[in-house]
Design an enzyme around this catalytic site. Structure first.
Site, PDB file in Angstrom:
ATOM      1  N   GLY A 113      -4.816   3.449  -1.837  1.00  0.00           N
ATOM      2  CA  GLY A 113      -6.169   2.604  -1.383  1.00  0.00           C
ATOM      3  C   GLY A 113      -6.230   1.567  -1.757  1.00  0.00           C
ATOM      4  N   SER A 114      -7.546   1.248  -2.214  1.00  0.00           N
ATOM      5  CA  SER A 114      -8.119  -0.085  -2.658  1.00  0.00           C
ATOM      6  C   SER A 114      -7.561  -0.321  -3.766  1.00  0.00           C
ATOM      7  CB  SER A 114      -9.687   0.005  -2.741  1.00  0.00           C
ATOM      8  OG  SER A 114     -10.314   0.309  -1.484  1.00  0.00           O
TER       9      SER A 114
ATOM     10  N   GLY B 141     -22.881  -4.447  28.942  1.00  0.00           N
ATOM     11  CA  GLY B 141     -23.180  -3.097  29.442  1.00  0.00           C
ATOM     12  C   GLY B 141     -22.322  -2.094  29.794  1.00  0.00           C
ATOM     13  N   GLY B 142     -22.150  -1.471  30.879  1.00  0.00           N
ATOM     14  CA  GLY B 142     -21.298  -0.532  31.249  1.00  0.00           C
ATOM     15  C   GLY B 142     -19.759  -1.231  31.341  1.00  0.00           C
TER      16      GLY B 142
ATOM     17  N   GLN C  16     -22.265  -4.876  24.396  1.00  0.00           N
ATOM     18  CA  GLN C  16     -23.663  -4.905  24.809  1.00  0.00           C
ATOM     19  C   GLN C  16     -24.031  -5.523  25.878  1.00  0.00           C
ATOM     20  OE1 GLN C  16     -25.299  -2.183  23.448  1.00  0.00           O
ATOM     21  NE2 GLN C  16     -27.400  -2.454  24.485  1.00  0.00           N
TER      22      GLN C  16
ATOM     23  N   ARG D 186     -23.436 -12.964  35.673  1.00  0.00           N
ATOM     24  CA  ARG D 186     -24.101 -11.720  36.220  1.00  0.00           C
ATOM     25  C   ARG D 186     -25.554 -11.920  36.478  1.00  0.00           C
ATOM     26  NH1 ARG D 186     -23.694  -6.504  38.062  1.00  0.00           N
ATOM     27  NH2 ARG D 186     -24.812  -5.065  36.943  1.00  0.00           N
TER      28      ARG D 186
ATOM     29  N   THR E 202       0.796  -1.307   0.124  1.00  0.00           N
ATOM     30  CA  THR E 202      -0.078   0.077  -0.002  1.00  0.00           C
ATOM     31  C   THR E 202       0.789   1.208  -0.045  1.00  0.00           C
ATOM     32  OG1 THR E 202      -1.627  -1.283   1.271  1.00  0.00           O
ATOM     33  CG2 THR E 202      -1.794   1.161   1.024  1.00  0.00           C
TER      34      THR E 202
ATOM     35  N   GLU F 248      -6.294  -6.046   3.778  1.00  0.00           N
ATOM     36  CA  GLU F 248      -6.024  -7.439   2.707  1.00  0.00           C
ATOM     37  C   GLU F 248      -7.453  -7.180   1.793  1.00  0.00           C
ATOM     38  OE1 GLU F 248      -4.020  -9.807   2.469  1.00  0.00           O
ATOM     39  OE2 GLU F 248      -3.063  -9.956   4.670  1.00  0.00           O
TER      40      GLU F 248
END
Length: 380
Positions: free
Chosen positions: A131-132, A340-341, A337, A269, A126, A364
């Site tokens: 770029g691509s 959570g926190g 998610q 949990r 690169t 790649e």
């Protein structure tokens, strides 16, 4: 798919998994925060004899196949995306092309130390403006007597600051299009004019150095040309077929790691008097994470087996890379998610998997490029 794996593959996978859990996992977050390339980890991987898994034992490798290599890449990625990225770049991009295209002398001089883990390798394709469109190169090599003189800049080069050798793509015949690209072996320590000008700070994967390099009148003898003059682009396409299997395996590992952390947390949990995994919303997330990870693994193993059988894998490797890289990002996001926190803190691993996974959809060949490759293979 365990029942389908040969005993030797299972043994190698177990030894790498045990090593990663004992030696790498305790420092995985630390090396990220320190932006530190963990040389000691790669020395230990060399002691395990896995720095050249798919390289013939004639030149210091393990003599394994692509499936075995994919298993190793997955196990490393399951714990550290950074170490996994440096590992696959070293193996599929810096080492394998020398085995495929090099002379006997080049294999002995340059491949053996890579396969034995004496040092890590890099691959420089690169450029700042490419770029691509990876074939759009400004880096050149001009013949001067019995030497080649290289000039230009390469960007986003994994391992360049630590590498004992770097394969550099250059233009040797400006008006020949794809047929004017060649590959040279550069020694960063010994070849004057090679300089690492930047080590990038990134969103993730910061224990794997990503560099910009400058080539300023780097003079190389004729025996540093890999293959024939003008073979560089065909070499690149063949290299990327294997490289995309590598990224698919690494992505599968990232997904697996994120899934395992989320699953374990959901069992421990408790909310409203019961483990959160017993709530439909969380259970369904965990199931979907497992499904996506298994699908990525199946596609990756299919591509690896076809590669080992000597069959065309352009479509299969692009499909595996596309699916597994998206799975890694999606599974890691859901892991954050589920926690959570806590998932947003560096005390827990999912945030690291989430940041690391994004590059899998870029490196790649971007996901958009994979769609293009697959479309062409489908005749579209």
């Amino acid at each position: 798919m365990d029942f389908e794996l040969p005993d030797e593959h299972r043994m190698i996978r177990k030894s790498v998994r045990d090593f990663c859990e004992a030696e790498l996992e305790p420092i995985a977050q630390e090396i990220e925060e320190e932006h530190r390339y963990p040389e000691e980890i790669f020395d230990q991987l060399a002691e395990l004899d896995v720095m050249g898994v798919p390289i013939t034992d004639e030149y210091g490798g393990l003599g394994g196949d692509t499936l075995m290599y994919a298993l190793v890449a997955e196990e490393i990625g399951r714990v550290s995306g950074s170490v996994g990225l440096s590992y696959v770049a070293h193996t599929s991009l810096a080492s394998k092309p020398i085995e495929l295209f090099g002379t006997e002398e080049q294999k002995e001089r340059w491949l053996r130390p890579l396969a034995e883990g004496e040092y890590i390798g890099g691959w420089a394709l690169t450029e700042p403006g490419s770029g691509s469109d990876a074939s759009d190169m400004d880096t050149t090599a001009e013949k001067d007597g019995d030497e080649w003189v290289l000039d230009g800049t390469k960007q986003f080069i994994t391992n360049a600051s630590e590498a004992g050798s770097v394969l550099v793509k250059v233009v040797t015949e400006p008006d020949a299009g794809y047929g004017g690209i060649s590959t040279f072996i550069v020694d960063p320590e010994e070849d004057d004019g090679f300089e690492v000008t930047t080590i990038w700070d990134k969103m993730g994967l910061n224990a794997s150095p990503t560099c910009e390099i400058s080539l300023d009148a780097v003079r190389l003898p004729e025996d540093r040309l890999l293959g024939e003059e003008g073979d560089g682009w065909e070499q690149t396409k063949k290299t990327l077929d294997g490289g995309r299997i590598s990224i698919a395996a690494l992505s599968t590992g990232l997904a697996q790691g994120a899934y395992e952390h989320a699953k374990a947390y959901s069992r421990e949990r408790e909310q409203f008097g019961q483990p959160i995994c017993e709530f439909d919303a969380i259970r369904d997330k965990i199931v979907d994470m497992h499904r996506k990870t298994e699908r990525a693994r199946l596609l990756t193993h299919k591509a690896a087996r076809r590669y080992d059988a000597g069959q065309s894998v352009t479509r299969e490797s692009a499909l595996a890379k596309l699916d597994a890289s998206e799975a890694a990002r999606e599974v890691a996001e859901e892991a954050v998610q589920v926690l959570g926190g806590y998932g947003y803190t560096t005390d827990f691993a999912p945030q690291r998997f989430y940041r690391d996974a994004k590059l899998m959809e870029i490196g790649e060949g971007t996901s958009e490029i994979q769609h293009l490759v697959i479309g062409r293979e489908l005749g579209l």
